[in-house]
Design an enzyme around this catalytic site. Structure first.
Site, PDB file in Angstrom:
ATOM      1  N   ILE A 144       0.876  -1.166   0.000  1.00  0.00           N
ATOM      2  CA  ILE A 144       0.000   0.000   0.000  1.00  0.00           C
ATOM      3  C   ILE A 144       0.917   1.221   0.000  1.00  0.00           C
ATOM      4  O   ILE A 144       1.887   1.257   0.751  1.00  0.00           O
ATOM      5  CB  ILE A 144      -0.877   0.042   1.274  1.00  0.00           C
ATOM      6  CG1 ILE A 144      -1.540  -1.322   1.563  1.00  0.00           C
ATOM      7  CG2 ILE A 144      -1.913   1.145   1.206  1.00  0.00           C
ATOM      8  CD1 ILE A 144      -2.613  -1.742   0.612  1.00  0.00           C
ATOM      9  N   CYS A 145       0.604   2.199  -0.860  1.00  0.00           N
ATOM     10  CA  CYS A 145       1.279   3.501  -0.778  1.00  0.00           C
ATOM     11  C   CYS A 145       2.804   3.318  -0.866  1.00  0.00           C
ATOM     12  O   CYS A 145       3.284   2.599  -1.750  1.00  0.00           O
ATOM     13  CB  CYS A 145       0.838   4.151   0.529  1.00  0.00           C
ATOM     14  SG  CYS A 145       1.214   5.886   0.726  1.00  0.00           S
ATOM     15  N   THR A 146       3.582   3.901   0.025  1.00  0.00           N
ATOM     16  CA  THR A 146       5.047   3.804  -0.042  1.00  0.00           C
ATOM     17  C   THR A 146       5.569   2.463   0.469  1.00  0.00           C
ATOM     18  O   THR A 146       6.785   2.268   0.525  1.00  0.00           O
ATOM     19  CB  THR A 146       5.713   4.956   0.736  1.00  0.00           C
ATOM     20  OG1 THR A 146       5.148   4.991   2.052  1.00  0.00           O
ATOM     21  CG2 THR A 146       5.479   6.282   0.062  1.00  0.00           C
ATOM     22  N   GLY A 147       4.705   1.543   0.821  1.00  0.00           N
ATOM     23  CA  GLY A 147       5.120   0.170   1.082  1.00  0.00           C
ATOM     24  C   GLY A 147       5.828  -0.438  -0.131  1.00  0.00           C
ATOM     25  O   GLY A 147       6.593  -1.396  -0.003  1.00  0.00           O
ATOM     26  N   THR A 161       2.625   3.631  -6.695  1.00  0.00           N
ATOM     27  CA  THR A 161       2.808   4.066  -5.308  1.00  0.00           C
ATOM     28  C   THR A 161       2.111   5.415  -5.154  1.00  0.00           C
ATOM     29  O   THR A 161       1.476   5.895  -6.096  1.00  0.00           O
ATOM     30  CB  THR A 161       4.312   4.161  -4.951  1.00  0.00           C
ATOM     31  OG1 THR A 161       4.452   4.413  -3.542  1.00  0.00           O
ATOM     32  CG2 THR A 161       5.013   5.283  -5.717  1.00  0.00           C
TER      33      THR A 161
END
Lengths: 315, 315
Positions: free
Chosen positions: B104-107, B124
């Site tokens: 998720i996102c910057t994961g 991202t």
């Protein structure tokens, strides 16, 4: 700094808290100096378990009067929390001194128990709007709104509507630019298009099996495109039109005309969600005289067009 | 039961976790028998602090191979987590046996560090798309997508896009009906209209002050409706057109034509957000030949119309 308290309890809805909390927290990050000092409270403090199974740490709830804003979360546990006399008493006594009292989702049941919503226009999760209204006839429940401000009380619709509301509060505190920037960073709309109704499922509960209108309601729902004029419906249950209208309205909470309209709208919604039929065909199948009548009626109910609805909920 | 693990660390973004977790949890509530067994893990276990200040409990991360799906959250702490050799090594070694690896996102930075994104189309948070691309040239970063599935890896856009992704995973596991019902209950769209680009802010960073194009870029951004044909721009910096195009593109990462188009789109976006000017006026002020050209170009960039954009971000 503005002190914000989130009020939690066991079985709270996690997004009622983390959604708005992240909105305030993102505003802090974007501002030159942070504005919000965020606290998470519960009556006893310590671990609180959300319905999704996540356990979060809370401070014990004391001295509510020291807060600028109080945000009451919802969730399954809100029913028990609304009966927690200690909590309710603290909210009731401190509310007049607090600049903003806020409820998210079914947190409205707690504010209602604290007597703060009487004679006010309020909202809650669409699936609980009727229950909230029935629990307290002095409320003016509006099931379509995403949030409603009345004096120092603001109530919001279900779950993620807490983020829409938090953006509104930030706009009030520090302006549109920051609120808009927060929305961008969280990848949410600054103004969510349309109201809560577009999300609501068909909640028409035909009365119990022994009710004289039970079969009639089922027939209308199953075949919304048949002839459901009042004269014909009254004839079917062997009543005068006047008696029929009065008794049907009392039994279902809707006039016969409104009931038929809702059944037709619901049929059209399902077709928009689940099929790729065109609007002509959908209007015909759901009992609207023309695509134009469907379009107009749909917009009145949902505040969005059938096309927009299909884009969001179809496929 | 499908075992799902969320991987947390200090300074994780709370909604990356609670958004999808609530989606899975709501599906459990709506199903006759729960399908998802949700766990929250961190390398050492115990308390993990989110960027919004909330502290949550986690189990220690062991035996990742026992999970059906692994969901890696993002947030400020993801940079440190991407350097945690123990974590990266566990992810890398267990990934092949796990049905679904999700960021998720910057994961995505963590999955990239684990070598799992090489030669894959990924996404991202819009504000980190360039950084992710620059950190690993083997990735194919797509900054507009809300989520991208590639084999057993799925990456998602910023923050709340994790909920869009989780709905997609539920649809895959238990079907559309439950996914749609979850969306209704959480008051989110089943299909979010448009991609991530509509949320992104203007990220055009003119080069450093001593760059030959610094003043030129500033002028284009400040006055997008002036004549910015390549011949005139090249003349202004006293270069041949060919040299100008080559050097400008290297300095800004965009061809001169694309740069001007982006500046014009950004000017139009701001006018749609902040004013009530009509499309004729906005097209003129932002340097588009006609409202129709503005409409077409806008749609190509945002996957939505100027009207829809104003509805969501204006006011």
């Amino acid at each position: 700094m503005k002190k914000i308290a989130f009020i939690l309890f066991d079985n709270f809805q996690i997004l009622d808290v983390t959604g708005p909390a992240q909105v305030f927290s993102s505003a802090n990050e974007l501002l030159e100096a942070p504005v919000y000092d965020i606290h998470y409270l519960s009556t006893k403090g310590g671990a609180c378990r959300a319905t999704c199974g996540l356990t979060v740490e809370t401070e014990p709830l004391t001295d509510l009067g020291a807060y600028d804003s109080l945000i009451i979360s919802g969730g399954e546990g809100s029913r028990a929390a609304a009966k927690d006399q200690n909590l309710i008493q603290q909210i009731t006594s401190q509310a007049p001194g607090i600049r903003r009292m806020v409820s998210i989702c079914t947190g409205a049941f707690i504010l209602s128990a604290a007597g703060l919503l009487d004679n006010k226009r309020v909202t809650t999760h669409w699936a609980y709007a009727d229950r909230l209204q029935n629990s307290n006839p002095r409320l003016l429940v509006e099931p379509d709104a995403l949030y409603i401000r009345q004096g120092n009380i603001t109530t919001s619709a279900g779950v993620t509507a807490g983020m829409d509301l938090a953006l509104f509060l930030i706009e009030e505190d520090v302006g549109k630019d920051i609120a808009r920037e927060v929305a961008r960073h969280m990848v949410i709309f600054y103004r969510r298009p349309g109201g809560q109704s577009q999300f609501s499922a068909f909640q028409m509960t035909p009365s119990a099996e022994d009710d004289p209108f039970h079969d009639l309601c089922r027939e209308i729902i199953a075949h919304p495109n048949r002839d459901h004029r009042i004269s014909r419906l009254a004839e079917e249950v062997a009543m005068t039109e006047r008696t029929f209208i009065r008794r049907f309205s009392r039994a279902t909470g809707l006039s016969p005309g409104k009931f038929v309209e809702k059944a037709r709208i619901d049929c059209a919604r399902r077709a928009l969600e689940e099929t790729s039929l065109n609007l002509d065909q959908i209007a015909h199948d759901s009992g609207f005289h023309s695509p134009e009548v469907l379009r107009r009626t749909f917009h009145r109910h949902m505040a969005i067009s059938p096309k927009e609805y299909r884009q969001r909920f179809g496929g």
